[in-house]
Every structure is written in C-alpha cells, then in structure tokens.
Design an enzyme around this catalytic site. Structure first.
Site, short mmCIF file in Angstrom:
data_model
loop_
_atom_site.label_atom_id
_atom_site.label_comp_id
_atom_site.label_asym_id
_atom_site.label_seq_id
_atom_site.Cartn_x
_atom_site.Cartn_y
_atom_site.Cartn_z
N LYS A 1 0.60 -1.14 -0.08
CA LYS A 1 -0.30 0.06 0.11
C LYS A 1 0.98 0.95 -0.14
O LYS A 1 1.64 1.01 0.77
CB LYS A 1 -0.96 -0.01 1.54
CG LYS A 1 -1.77 1.22 1.16
CD LYS A 1 -2.88 0.83 2.97
CE LYS A 1 -4.02 1.70 2.96
NZ LYS A 1 -4.68 1.18 4.07
N SER B 1 -9.72 2.09 3.33
CA SER B 1 -8.60 2.58 2.38
C SER B 1 -7.21 1.91 1.38
O SER B 1 -6.94 2.13 0.24
CB SER B 1 -7.54 3.64 3.34
OG SER B 1 -6.69 3.31 3.72
N SER C 1 -10.01 -0.36 7.02
CA SER C 1 -9.24 0.02 5.63
C SER C 1 -8.78 -1.39 5.08
O SER C 1 -8.53 -1.38 4.08
CB SER C 1 -8.70 1.00 5.78
OG SER C 1 -9.07 2.18 6.14
#
Lengths: 477, 497
Positions: free
Chosen positions: B78, B153, B177
């Site tokens: 990420k 996210s 997330s």
C-alpha cells in the site's frame, strides 16, 4: 505606594546525552547545517520516536538534586504548532505527567537562606534553528538541534528581586554542571530562561497581571530585564494604567523589552497524549539507582574541602567554581596526599596558565599523576619552587614527565650544606661593596647577594637554605 | 502449467523448482498489464526493479536459502508504507513527489523473507476513506464490477489480489481499511492486534489505531505474511514480541498435517451488530457462515456489545484528532508539495495545505483540530477516550463468554462509484462494524462467506488481544470446508493463471 515584584522562572536546559532524545543522532553543538539529522528528528513521514533512557536518567538526577518527587507513571504529550524549525509541527513534551514535581532549591538572599519552590520539571525535545540570509532575504532551516533533549524547570512565583533570580540561576547552573547533565552555556543556548513577572503593592497577597519575558542570553541580561520590567510595570500602574498580559522580548542592546504577542493572540497548542510512545514507568529501583549514582554536588564538596582538607572557605569556593577544577583538585589531592599544595597549584599556577592561554576549564587537559609527582618533588625539596614553576609549564605545554624532566635538565636542587657554604663565602669575598651596603642597612644588597649565589648554582639551589646560610655568615662579619 | 492463486502454493512450486521467481514475476506483470487499465489498483509499478530483484532472489533460492513460506513470491505494498527509493504518495498530491530514503520495518522483514515488490497500491488519500475514491491518483474499481468501489482505504491492495495482479499485498487498517475492502473484493485479510506489527515506516494517519496487515487470497497466505512481519521492532516503541504459537500453527497449516479442528470453539454472535442498517443479503450470508461454523463443531453464543453505537463517533473524534497532528508536518518547507514562493510564512502554510490536501483530508484535519482545541477538548476528545475505554471493557466481558466474535464487516456490499462520496456521514456509518475493533486494539480477520447482489460478502471474526492464532484457525477451518474464497471475478481470467 511601595511595590514588590513577584517572579517565576522557566529554565530550559539541554541535556548532555551523546544522542538525541528520540533518535541516534549526535547532540554535539555546531556542525554544518543539517548534518546531524536523520529521518526521525527531521520529521520524515512514517518515522517514530524511541526514548533515550539516558535522558530520563539525567532528568531523575536533576529532580533528586532539586528535592522533587519523581513521577512513577510518566506520559508524553504533543504540543502542536506550526513553525519551520519544528519539522513534525509538534513538540513531544510532558503536560499532564511531568517527570518531577514539588521540589525546592535553597538560595542565599539578603534575608538569609530562602527556599525557591520547584513546581515541576518536564522532558521535551528541542527545535531547530532558522538562519536568515539578509543578502537574499531568504530564511534557511538547520535541524541539527532538533531532538536534543531538554528539561524545562519551572519554579513557583517565589522571587522577590532580581538578585534572587540571579542567585537561583547561579545555584541551579552549579548543580547542573556538577551533576554533569548539561554544559549550561547561555551563549550556545544550552541554558535559557524565560521569566514571568508581576508587581503588587507591598502587603497585598493577590498576584498582579503578569508578563512573560523571553530572549535573555546572559545572567546579566536576565537581571537587567527583571529590573526593567519591574520598573515598567510600576510606572504603568502609577500612571493609572493596567498591565496587559503579554509575552515580551528583551533587547539587550537597547536595554529595553518589547511586546511580542498578547494573551488574545496566544497559541492554542492542542495538547494530547503522544500515541507513538508508551507510558514510561519509573520504579523505585530506578530512582534509588539514580540516587546512588548521584555525583557529589558543589556544596558538599566545599564542606568536605574545609572539614577534611582544612582549606579556607575562599579556597573551597574557588576550587568548586568549575566542576573540572574540583575533580582535578580531588584527583591530585588524593594522589599526592597534599591537598593544600594541590589547591595552590590549581588556584594560582594552573589558573594563570589557563587564563594566559585562554583555555576554559572544560578544555583543560593536564595529567593529575604528573602534577602529583611534581608536588612530591617540591615538598621533598628535591627541586625548589622556581624550578617547580618551570616544570609545571613544561607539563602544561608539553606534557613532560616532571621527574625525568628535572633529571635530564639537571634541575634537582643542590642542597649540600658544605657546597652552599663554600659558595656563600666565595660570594661574600667577591662582593665587599654589597656586604658593606648591607651592613649600612641597605636590604636590597641582601637580595643581590642571594641572586649571585643562586646564579653560581644555575638557579637550582634551595633559596631557603641559601637565605639562612647567608644571614648566618653576614652576622659573623 | 497452472499457477495457483495461493502465495503459499506458489512458494512451494518455487522451492520445488517447478517455476522460478523470475517467471512468476513476469507472469505477475502480464496480469498487471491485462487488468490494471480496468481496475486501477496501482499508483507505481516497478517492472524493471522487480525483475532485477527476482533474479537476485532466484540466486538465493538456487543456493538453498529459501527459508520463508513466501520466498520468491511477487507482492504489492500500500502506498502509505515506505519503500526506500520508491515514491510513497499516500494517494495525495501533498506527497506526490515524495520518495522516502528508508524502508518500513515490515518491508525490511519481507525483503529478508524473499519478497519481490511489483507495485505500490492505491488508497484513499492518507488512508482516510472507505472507497479509495479520495485518492489523488484516481478511483480503484472493484474487480467484480468495475462500476463499483473496491472499498478502502486499502482498496488498491484488495483489488489487486482479487483481480490476480498479485499474490498478496500489505494494507493498513485504522478503522477497517483492510477488512472492508477485503469484504468488498472477496479476499481475505488480517487486522493484527495493535502492537503486533511495527508501524515504523507506515505514514501515520491515527497512530493509536493504525496497524499494518496482510491481504491475500486465503487466510493461510495472510497468516504466512503475518508470521514474517509480526514482532517487536526497536524502531517502534509500541510494538511487542511475537505472540507464541503462530509459527507452529502456520507450519502445520502449510504442511496440511493436522486436520483443523474447531470443535467446542465458542463463536459469539452480537445481536447489536445485526440490527437496523444491515443489508439483508449481507445479514443472510453472515448468518449462513454462523451455521457453517456450527456445523464444524463450534457452538454459537449470544453476546452483547451494546456500546457499538458510540464506536463511530468516538473513532472519528480520536482518529481525526491524531490525524490533525500527524498531518501538520506537511507544510511545504521540507519535502512533498509546496505552493512555492509566498509573501509570508502563514501564506506558505495556507497555500501548500489548501492546494496539497483533498477535501476529505481537510475535513478530518479541521474536525481533529476542533476537538483538541481549548474549550472543546473535554467535551469531545476526552469523551472519545472515555467511550474508547468503555468499548474495550465491552469486548473484555464478551470474551468471557466466547472465543471469537462473528459479525458482518460492512453493512452493505460494494456500492457504486460516486454513490456515497458526497455524504460523509453515510460513509462514516459504513465503518460501524470495524472501528470498535481498532478502538479496542483487538485483532480481526475478514474472509469471504457468500454473495449478495452478485457481489462478495466478507465475514469478520474478532479475537482477544494477541490471539490471532485462534482467528486464523477458525477462518482456515471455514475455508477448508467452503469455496467462497476460491471464487474469482471474471476479470481474474486475464490475471495470474
């Protein structure tokens, strides 16, 4: 009406740890800008602080020396504000659980010994420095100082005069120096003090509106700023005005202070607990270990020098005016077993050499073993004191071994009575004029004769013996 | 030759020389090329770097040094996790040009374990959001239906795994997330206990809630990643030693020696999590999962978690407060975006932050600054902390009655792109089942358990602190006996195969 001033002090002290409080960077002063930085202290994204245990130990030592309670469960908080010298835009500090509380420091004031209350001591990190380029109208940031560990020592509003403030600062500085936790250099910013001042009619128990004074970079400046601000506030009140709560900046060149910001413009620091550090638990074991590791402070040293070594109070004060001198003195006194000789050598000869060569006590490098050996040579009259001074200079400048030095240069005292007597007699024969002058009461002639005899021995004779023999012989004439 | 979608299986093939790390990396990039245009899971792809790295890793494999269960397997990270020399944008214009000169500790560990980084994945700006729509670099699409969001996210990481672009990916979870995008994309993920995984190098959103965790095709892959990244890190004071037993359990899961037995496991069902606002299809899938677990020998226990209703407000107060402080460093002075020359310092701050941050980040920074400001601190931030404490206690009492808690992950399946973006409150309420886990610092896993409206549904299993082991065991037992996790979206046919 007569007024009294009421003041409290916030003193920031940079700790002498090797590395910064939350990363491994060096804390050394100076250096090319931004060379003592890493991702952590420059606030790079994703980096995290790791607490330096040595900084905590220093804080505990200071707390104990200032008679504080040590907080068992410490926490850190974030103080948020924007400024380019603060790369994370928050300073890690302690608001709710400071490491030390409720202490005091005793100072000598005009009314005798006075206790100044220590409200709290907390740990925090220093910020960087802005460097303005006036030619280019640009400002640069140097992060070298970012993350240097700081203690903020906050007093109660217990000061009633500028003298008390100065006495407190001098005493505090002495303690910090002898603890070895800070070098307390105001010019380099490793010790800085802000002062809160108000005035009130004598006899009143209510506190007046206070102002905070910043930017004093010497004890003298602090003293002047306190006097100035006291006078200013009294004048404002006398003229029917009211004191505005504000922060003021001291300008030492103009010998005046100027308003920086008022209470209405005060920053809201939005403090909250620092989530990147766990609460710090200081147990009794840690505190007693610190108590045991506590170095002897100047006051105790002075008492000991007077009681154990028979030094005068004056001498004890001079020797403890620098930690390095005190340690050197103790070292030499122990090695040589001659504390008075050691004291004199440091206070008179070494002090002179240092001042002639502009060497600060902390930069003085001299071998206690060699000084001790030199003292031995002098006190056993193997060399005379004049040779002793030369030998000391040789040690000071060239780190020579005094025993070898006097041997190799044939400086050992000539103490053989027959040899000296022969020389005295020869000199008296050679200088009848001086003998006559002496007999006629001219004291100067005696000194001339001593000089003549000493010259015959290349200065190595013991002047005491020469004096005694000469006196005897002159009386015989 | 068929390439499995399990990272652990792929690593076994590498170890037995059925395929090389170089071939596998090449395959990964052909998958990325095939689906990335439709999915937009990645911000930065690193083809040359990855192939170079694969060659180095392969020489270590040839030298018999493949010591980890994932050695030589391509993976993604990420884009809020730092990799030295690779842009770490956080999905923001603010860090669009920021390249960290250091590795996150998790990445260091994965490097040592033979990982091959192929790309940095998309996310909501600074991990603030639940749909990956707030990213400055565009929206990530759901591989099951590209008109829908991938969740967030960590939407990029979940979509990349679901579409076959990568075997596994790292995500981060502050309020759901990792878990919610796993649910939306039909993949598995772990949100570890707070402190189980180092946060050093994770660009902070809310430091007391953030945790890095794995996203993979099944829970065993996630367990393999977790076993590598978990443990005490001297650079993160809040990290702790690895909890016992994880490695042994993982080894037996990989060797498939012992049958996974969850007989007698007490699975708590909190009625408070199945009430109003929960989509019927999601509810049915999760209730069905409960039946399946019961069928495997677990006993279902009714439990109460009444304070869940305070979780969302408490979470947004605390997370935004910390975010307002964490994001203050982006001031245009040191790195990242700067608005350039201005009249004065304040203007530099205003312009840089005004132009560099997107709307959602600004909203949270303002909210957080407000709740911390003097006069409001007690009414909001302090209350938030008190609620957090009570929610933790709620869980402690629940775990006296059960070993794991089964719940939905999100109230709905993945919604349409643009559907919720203008309604932040609705968006925030989508976090209702996940945020309390972060507030309590607990571990949770999400695994697929069915479909609703042709979109995957993920169930959430929450456990005691540092008891990832029990969660993984339960999830693996479930996956050994079901096939929800092996169902792939049609786009996957073009991915790794």
């Amino acid at each position: 009406m007569r007024y009294e001033m009421v003041a409290g002090l916030e003193t920031h002290v940079e700790l002498l740890t090797k590395s910064k409080i939350f990363c491994g960077c060096s804390t050394e002063f100076g250096g090319e800008p931004n060379t003592r930085v890493c991702p952590v202290c420059s606030g790079m994204p994703g980096t995290m602080p790791v607490l330096n245990r040595r900084a905590v130990e220093c804080a505990i030592l200071v707390g104990l020396a200032l008679n504080c309670d040590i907080t068992h469960r410490n926490k850190f908080d974030r103080k948020n504000y924007f400024y380019p010298d603060l790369p994370k835009a928050y300073q890690i500090s302690q608001l709710y659980f400071p490491i030390c509380r409720d202490g005091y420091l005793e100072i000598d004031s005009s009314d005798g010994v006075k206790r100044i209350g220590i409200h709290e001591i907390h740990m925090e990190e220093d910020a960087g420095k802005l460097i303005h380029d006036p030619w280019d109208d640009r400002t640069f940031v140097d992060f070298n100082r970012c993350g240097v560990p700081l203690l903020e020592i906050v007093t109660e509003p217990d000061f009633r005069s500028a003298e008390e403030v100065t006495a407190y600062l001098e005493k505090l500085r002495e303690i910090l120096l002898f603890l070895g936790v800070s070098d307390c250099k105001m010019q380099e910013g490793s010790m800085r003090a802000d002062i809160n001042i108000s005035v009130r009619p004598i006899g009143s128990s209510e506190l007046g509106t206070r102002t905070e004074m910043k930017n004093m970079n010497s004890f003298k400046a602090i003293s002047r700023a306190v006097e100035y601000e006291t006078r200013r506030q009294i004048e404002v009140i006398e003229a029917g005005g009211a004191i505005v709560q504000q922060t003021r900046r001291w300008d030492d060149n103009k010998d005046a202070s100027f308003a920086m910001r008022s209470k209405e413009n005060a920053q809201d620091y939005r403090y909250f607990p620092e989530p990147d550090l766990l609460p710090l638990h200081i147990d009794d074991e840690w505190i007693s270990a610190a108590r045991e590791a506590m170095p002897e402070l100047a006051e105790e040293k002075r008492r000991r020098y007077m009681n154990d070594f028979g030094l005068s109070e004056y001498d004890a004060r001079v020797l403890t005016s620098f930690r390095e001198w005190a340690l050197l003195f103790e070292n030499i006194a122990e090695l040589s077993g001659q504390p008075k000789e050691a004291a004199n050598m440091i206070m008179v000869d070494i002090a002179r050499l240092c001042s002639e060569n502009s060497i600060l006590p902390e930069n003085l490098k001299i071998s206690p073993d060699k000084i001790s050996a030199l003292i031995e040579l002098i006190t056993t009259q193997k060399i005379n004191r004049t040779v002793g001074k030369t030998a000391l200079e040789e040690i000071f400048y060239r780190d020579v071994d005094p025993v070898k030095y006097v041997e190799e240069n044939e400086l050992l005292a000539i103490g053989d009575r027959d040899e000296l007597l022969a020389a005295v007699k020869t000199t008296l024969n050679e200088c009848p004029k001086s003998v006559e002058d002496f007999k006629n009461g001219k004291q100067k002639a005696f000194g001339f004769l001593v000089g003549q005899i000493m010259r015959a021995f290349g200065g190595k004779a013991d002047p005491k013996s020469v004096n005694a023999l000469l006196k005897e012989e002159l009386e015989k004439i | 030759m068929t390439i499995p979608f399990s990272a652990v299986e792929a690593a076994k093939m590498i170890k037995t020389k059925k395929i090389s790390a170089i071939e596998l990396t090449t395959e990964a990039f052909s998958a990325i090329k095939n689906v990335e245009l439709s999915v937009s899971a990645c911000i930065t792809t690193l083809e040359n770097e990855a192939l170079d790295r694969a060659r180095v890793v392969q020489t270590r494999i040839d030298a018999g040094e493949a010591h980890s269960p994932l050695f030589g397997v391509p993976m993604m990270v990420k884009d809020n996790i730092c990799v030295k020399g690779v842009a770490a944008t956080c999905g923001s214009k603010m860090l669009g040009n920021f390249t960290p000169p250091y590795n996150a500790s998790v990445y260091e560990r994965l490097l040592e374990a033979g990982a091959i980084l192929t790309a940095k994945t998309n996310l909501d700006e600074f991990a603030m959001g639940g749909s990956t729509e707030t990213s400055y670099f565009g929206v990530t699409k759901n591989p099951w239906d590209v008109t829908r969001v991938a969740g967030g996210s960590s939407g990029g990481s979940a979509a990349a795994v679901a579409s076959g672009e990568t075997f596994y990916a790292l995500g981060s979870d502050t309020g759901g997330s990792i878990r919610q995008p796993c649910s939306f994309c039909g993949v598995s993920g772990i949100k570890p206990t707070y402190g189980a995984v180092s946060r050093y190098g994770l660009i902070a959103y809310a430091s007391s809630l953030d945790q890095i965790g794995p996203i993979g095709a099944d829970i065993r892959d996630c367990a393999a990643v977790l076993s590598i990244i978990t443990g005490k890190d001297p650079k993160d004071s809040t990290s702790v030693e690895q909890s016992a037993g994880l490695d042994e359990d993982l080894s037996s899961m990989i060797a498939e020696t012992d049958p996974i037995d969850i007989a007698g496991m007490r699975v708590g069902i909190p009625a408070d999590y199945f009430g109003d606002g929960l989509d019927n299809g999601v509810k049915a899938a999760v209730m069905n999962a409960a039946k399946i677990l019961e069928g495997l020998g677990a006993s279902l226990v009714d439990i109460k978690l009444p304070l869940v209703k305070y979780a969302v407000p408490a979470y947004y107060v605390i997370a935004c407060a910390e975010a307002s402080s964490n994001l203050s460093r982006y001031d245009g002075v040191k790195y990242g975006f700067s608005s350039g020359e201005t009249e004065n310092l304040d203007q530099l701050y205003v312009n840089t932050r005004g132009e560099g941050f997107g709307a959602e980040v600004k909203r949270r920074v303002m909210l957080g600054s407000f709740v911390l400001s003097s006069g409001y601190f007690d009414a909001y931030y302090k209350k938030g902390l008190q609620a957090r404490e009570l929610i933790q206690r709620d869980f402690f009492s629940a775990f006296e009655l059960c070993d794991v808690i089964l719940s939905p992950t999100a109230p709905t399946v993945a919604y349409k792109i643009g559907e919720n973006i203008s309604d932040p409150v609705k968006m925030y309420l989508g976090d209702i089942y996940t945020v309390s886990v972060n507030l309590a610092g607990l571990p949770a896993v999400v695994i697929p358990c069915g479909f609703s409206d042709d979109m995957p549904v993920g169930m959430q299993l929450t456990g005691r602190r540092f008891d990832e082991k029990t969660l993984i065991k339960t999830a693996w037992a479930f996956q050994k006996n079901t096939d929800f996790h092996v169902k792939r979206p049609s786009i996957w046919k073009e991915g790794v195969k």
